[in-house]
Design a protein around this motif. Structure first.
Motif, PDB file in Angstrom:
ATOM      1  N   ARG A   1       0.344   8.367   8.381  1.00  0.00           N
ATOM      2  CA  ARG A   1      -0.837   7.492   8.481  1.00  0.00           C
ATOM      3  C   ARG A   1      -0.643   6.509   9.631  1.00  0.00           C
TER       4      ARG A   1
ATOM      5  N   VAL B   1       0.846  -1.192   0.000  1.00  0.00           N
ATOM      6  CA  VAL B   1       0.000   0.000   0.000  1.00  0.00           C
ATOM      7  C   VAL B   1       0.879   1.238   0.000  1.00  0.00           C
ATOM      8  N   GLN B   2       0.320   2.309  -0.506  1.00  0.00           N
ATOM      9  CA  GLN B   2       0.999   3.596  -0.456  1.00  0.00           C
ATOM     10  C   GLN B   2       0.261   4.457   0.558  1.00  0.00           C
ATOM     11  N   VAL B   3       1.002   4.917   1.549  1.00  0.00           N
ATOM     12  CA  VAL B   3       0.396   5.701   2.621  1.00  0.00           C
ATOM     13  C   VAL B   3       1.249   6.930   2.899  1.00  0.00           C
TER      14      VAL B   3
ATOM     15  N   LEU C   1      -1.221   3.166  11.855  1.00  0.00           N
ATOM     16  CA  LEU C   1      -1.476   1.772  11.496  1.00  0.00           C
ATOM     17  C   LEU C   1      -2.970   1.464  11.571  1.00  0.00           C
TER      18      LEU C   1
ATOM     19  N   HIS D   1      -8.874   1.873   6.732  1.00  0.00           N
ATOM     20  CA  HIS D   1      -9.232   2.628   5.534  1.00  0.00           C
ATOM     21  C   HIS D   1      -8.537   2.145   4.270  1.00  0.00           C
ATOM     22  N   ASP D   2      -7.295   1.710   4.391  1.00  0.00           N
ATOM     23  CA  ASP D   2      -6.573   1.273   3.191  1.00  0.00           C
ATOM     24  C   ASP D   2      -6.793  -0.207   2.901  1.00  0.00           C
TER      25      ASP D   2
ATOM     26  N   ALA E   1       2.062   3.556  10.111  1.00  0.00           N
ATOM     27  CA  ALA E   1       2.057   2.379   9.224  1.00  0.00           C
ATOM     28  C   ALA E   1       3.440   2.152   8.608  1.00  0.00           C
TER      29      ALA E   1
ATOM     30  N   ASP F   1       6.550  -1.631   8.254  1.00  0.00           N
ATOM     31  CA  ASP F   1       6.873  -2.177   6.935  1.00  0.00           C
ATOM     32  C   ASP F   1       7.607  -3.503   7.085  1.00  0.00           C
TER      33      ASP F   1
ATOM     34  N   ASP G   1      -5.467   3.422  11.028  1.00  0.00           N
ATOM     35  CA  ASP G   1      -6.136   3.991   9.852  1.00  0.00           C
ATOM     36  C   ASP G   1      -5.783   3.208   8.590  1.00  0.00           C
ATOM     37  N   ALA G   2      -4.540   2.777   8.478  1.00  0.00           N
ATOM     38  CA  ALA G   2      -4.154   1.978   7.306  1.00  0.00           C
ATOM     39  C   ALA G   2      -4.936   0.664   7.268  1.00  0.00           C
TER      40      ALA G   2
END
Length: 163
Positions: A26, A20-22, A28, A34-35, A69, A73, A30-31
């Motif tokens: 952002r 994902v691109q955040v 974690l 929402h992502d 977030a 990684d 919310d990622a």
């Protein structure tokens, strides 16, 4: 590079790999919500106090509302959606909460379930006091913690039966 520029993040959540691109800021939580569309992780206080956002990071409980977030990684994240078996069979912790009415309104439940999952891995045979301590970092605004503590004890019994 500004904080708003997207960063490529490689997340392994509940055994599935996501790229994902955040933005750098952002959270974690919310990622995840929402992502990735994993809305089981709830955000309560946004200060890490209530524990509703607790997920497992490499098997250890962490507050997803306090982590960026980009900092996770490449790490493995387990949300409440990842606690059940692949066929939907409830984990011992989920079953213990179901049997003992530890779910209450359900808002704080994901945080309790992930916290207790990690706690019982570390201490699969807790005393009553240890079960109380296991959930002491999570807040439930519904009622007292009697059913939740009973659920922890029942989950421990179920875990021992399944072992």
């Amino acid at each position: 590079m500004s904080a708003e520029e997207p960063h490529e993040v490689h997340l392994v959540v509940n055994g599935t790999t996501y790229d994902v691109q955040v933005p750098a800021r952002r959270l974690l939580s919310d990622a995840l919500r929402h992502d990735l569309g994993l809305t089981g992780t709830h955000v309560g206080c946004e200060h890490g106090v209530c524990g509703a956002c607790t997920v497992l990071l490499d098997g250890r409980p962490v507050r997803a509302c306090l982590l960026l977030a980009v900092t996770v990684d490449g790490h493995e994240v387990t949300t409440v959606e990842g606690l059940a078996g692949p066929d939907g069979t409830l984990s011992a912790v989920q079953e213990g909460f179901r049997q003992c009415h530890g779910l209450q309104c359900g808002f704080c439940t994901p945080g309790f379930l992930t916290t207790v999952t990690a706690g019982l891995r570390e201490n699969p045979d807790p005393t009553h006091e240890e079960a109380r301590e296991m959930v002491a970092g999570n807040l439930c605004r519904c009622t007292g913690y009697q059913n939740i503590v009973r659920a922890v004890e029942r989950a421990a019994e179920l875990g021992r039966e399944q072992a």
